[in-house]
Scaffold this active site. Structure first.
Site, PDB file in Angstrom:
ATOM      1  N   HIS A 222      -5.000  21.723  28.444  1.00  0.00           N
ATOM      2  CA  HIS A 222      -5.987  22.679  28.942  1.00  0.00           C
ATOM      3  C   HIS A 222      -7.025  23.043  27.876  1.00  0.00           C
ATOM      4  O   HIS A 222      -7.876  23.899  28.098  1.00  0.00           O
ATOM      5  CB  HIS A 222      -5.230  23.943  29.405  1.00  0.00           C
ATOM      6  N   LYS A 224     -10.228  23.020  25.238  1.00  0.00           N
ATOM      7  CA  LYS A 224     -11.652  22.657  25.263  1.00  0.00           C
ATOM      8  C   LYS A 224     -12.172  22.752  23.839  1.00  0.00           C
ATOM      9  O   LYS A 224     -12.432  23.848  23.331  1.00  0.00           O
ATOM     10  CB  LYS A 224     -12.452  23.593  26.158  1.00  0.00           C
ATOM     11  N   ASP A 229     -19.906  16.168  13.614  1.00  0.00           N
ATOM     12  CA  ASP A 229     -20.127  15.893  12.188  1.00  0.00           C
ATOM     13  C   ASP A 229     -19.176  16.669  11.292  1.00  0.00           C
ATOM     14  O   ASP A 229     -19.478  16.917  10.118  1.00  0.00           O
ATOM     15  CB  ASP A 229     -21.581  16.200  11.798  1.00  0.00           C
ATOM     16  N   HIS A 399     -13.669  33.711  34.831  1.00  0.00           N
ATOM     17  CA  HIS A 399     -12.837  32.676  34.226  1.00  0.00           C
ATOM     18  C   HIS A 399     -12.634  32.918  32.728  1.00  0.00           C
ATOM     19  O   HIS A 399     -11.982  32.140  32.046  1.00  0.00           O
ATOM     20  CB  HIS A 399     -13.481  31.300  34.465  1.00  0.00           C
ATOM     21  N   LYS A 401     -11.271  34.257  29.183  1.00  0.00           N
ATOM     22  CA  LYS A 401      -9.914  34.499  28.700  1.00  0.00           C
ATOM     23  C   LYS A 401     -10.023  35.134  27.319  1.00  0.00           C
ATOM     24  O   LYS A 401     -10.215  34.429  26.329  1.00  0.00           O
ATOM     25  CB  LYS A 401      -9.141  33.176  28.622  1.00  0.00           C
ATOM     26  N   ASP A 406      -7.926  47.014  19.327  1.00  0.00           N
ATOM     27  CA  ASP A 406      -8.478  48.006  18.392  1.00  0.00           C
ATOM     28  C   ASP A 406      -9.894  47.619  17.963  1.00  0.00           C
ATOM     29  O   ASP A 406     -10.697  47.198  18.795  1.00  0.00           O
ATOM     30  CB  ASP A 406      -7.535  48.187  17.197  1.00  0.00           C
TER      31      ASP A 406
END
Length: 481
Positions: A222, A224, A229, A399, A401, A406
């Site tokens: 899952h 990404k 470079d 979507h 996450k 604090d």
């Protein structure tokens, strides 16, 4: 009376099939119990195996088995670490407080990635700006492009990215792509074949085919991650698909997400993570020869990468989330598309709210999965009872996450606040120990709150009985969703 021999044979065949089935079920139950997994989750599988003949066994074979164990040997990991040369910060030389230091130590123990300083970070909350930035950076690449996405589709944005990758590969640049085989099911084989023919090295992660279908369907990558470079990195929740790139879902609703662009020492950790996955299950791992020419970023912005997955010894991200939540003194703000917490995390959130810590959970009013929608909503009554504030995002699919703790901690990446992300998926999150980034993320949370409905107990109690029934039903199987 003469009984035909065929009837005897068929009776014996049925008897043997029944015996074989029960042997397999009993063996599966023993395996579930031997794994010493979460008791509620184990009980869910035992009940399914015993009381759902056939269906329970099929579901267990596809979705229930554990996958603990190393897929890349320790020796090859050390070779890879030596090649990537990840920078390390000595904790005693930092100004981090004790709470932050303890979290970093835990992250290093379970994930193996060090704390890094000297980092620059940009936050994207919409697809158009993120993908415009990504395309600019890809076009500027002069040595290498390492790109990994759960979903890589052959739609408008996917074709644009693919064309850039092919052009760069033909210029002699090292271009490698990992895509999740299940996540990218709807992309045509011709799409990836075209990239390969154009000089791009492309690998599907955990290809699902027979006879390994049941072994592989449940464990998905899952993550990404993009590294350009070895200097510029991207990480977050956005996949390569039009709904992410243009901020619109299938029915033209808003598709809201969060993604980061990073420069500095943290890029070394992203590079290492990419090559661990690139070498996944390879007998002869590829060890890259990298050039460390990144721009120097002189600051004390602490960032640590933590990855997790079904092959990890520990539930890495679940432990990191639990440590962060239990260390909170003032606030815990969470954004997640799906809210299916483990018992430990849910108890920690309730305990925090009951001890007068400001706990807020933001989730979409309507998700892209009806099952997960009602399963997530099954926790709301207990949340409200404990004083946890629930915000339902109205414009479309939230979507994003992220978790804000604090004034000095943010974690965001690919990890949903659910069982699947904590136990079955290969995930990655940044843990950012920086008050400036924390302040920006709180401002983003405030802006999103303006487009949310804050749930009230009185209104929540009046929801239809049919919704309550679905919530209760799906709550029973939430550990295996």
């Amino acid at each position: 009376m003469h009984i035909p021999e065929t009837i005897h044979l068929s009776s014996w065949f049925i008897f043997l099939v029944v015996i074989l089935y029960f042997v397999i079920v009993i063996t599966s139950v023993v395996l579930v119990l031997r794994e010493n997994r979460n008791p509620i989750r184990a009980l869910s599988w035992v009940i399914a195996l015993i009381f759902l003949p056939g269906i329970g066994l099929i579901f267990y074979l596809f979705f229930g088995r554990s996958m603990r164990g190393e897929m890349l040997s320790q020796a090859n990991r050390r070779r890879l670490q030596h090649s990537v040369q990840t920078s390390r910060v000595k904790l005693q030389d930092t100004n981090l407080n004790k709470k932050q230091k303890n979290l970093v130590i835990l992250g290093t123990q379970v994930g193996g990635y060090p704390l890094t300083y000297n980092n620059e970070i940009n936050i994207f909350t919409d697809g158009p700006s993120k993908f415009e930035s990504l395309k600019i950076d890809l076009n500027k690449a002069v040595r290498s492009i390492y790109l990994q996405y759960y979903i890589f589709l052959d739609d408008k944005i996917g074709s644009e990215i693919s064309d850039i990758l092919i052009r760069k590969a033909r210029e002699g640049i090292d271009v490698k792509v990992i895509y999740d085989h299940v996540g990218s099911f709807s992309a045509s084989n011709k799409f990836f074949k075209k990239m390969r023919e154009g000089g791009v090295e492309v690998r599907p992660f955990f290809r699902v085919n027979f006879p390994q279908f049941a072994n592989r369907i449940n464990w998905r990558n899952h993550r990404k991650i993009v590294v350009i470079d070895e200097e510029t990195g991207y990480i977050g929740g956005m996949n390569i698909a039009d709904r992410y790139a243009y901020g619109q879902g299938p029915s033209s609703e808003v598709w809201r997400d969060t993604h980061f662009r990073v420069k500095g020492d943290i890029v070394e950790s992203l590079t290492y993570s990419f090559f661990v996955d690139w070498n996944f299950q390879e007998k002869e791992p590829y060890i890259p020869s990298l050039q460390n020419t990144k721009e120097e970023q002189k600051n004390e912005r602490g960032i640590q990468l933590v990855t997790g997955g079904p092959i990890s010894k520990w539930d890495n991200l679940s432990l990191m989330f639990l440590k962060a939540i239990t260390s909170a003194k003032r606030l815990i703000w969470i954004q997640t598309p799906y809210f299916l917490p483990t018992d430990a995390l849910f108890n920690a959130l309730q305990a925090a709210a009951l001890s007068n810590i400001d706990v807020r959970i933001m989730m979409p009013a309507h998700t892209d999965s009806l099952l997960l929608h009602y399963a997530s909503f099954s926790y709301i009554t207990q949340c409200l009872a404990a004083g946890i504030k629930i915000y339902l995002y109205q414009p479309g699919m939230l979507h994003a996450k992220a978790m804000i703790i604090d004034d000095d901690l943010v974690t965001a990446g690919s990890t949903n606040f659910d069982f699947r992300s904590f136990e079955n998926n290969f995930e990655c999150n940044l843990f950012i120990l920086d008050s400036e980034v924390n302040s920006k993320m709180r401002d983003i949370f405030y802006e999103d709150m303006k487009q949310c409905e804050k749930l009230q107990k009185e209104k929540w109690r009046k929801r239809p009985l049919s919704h309550r029934f679905l919530e209760s039903l799906l709550r029973l199987v939430s550990p295996i969703l």
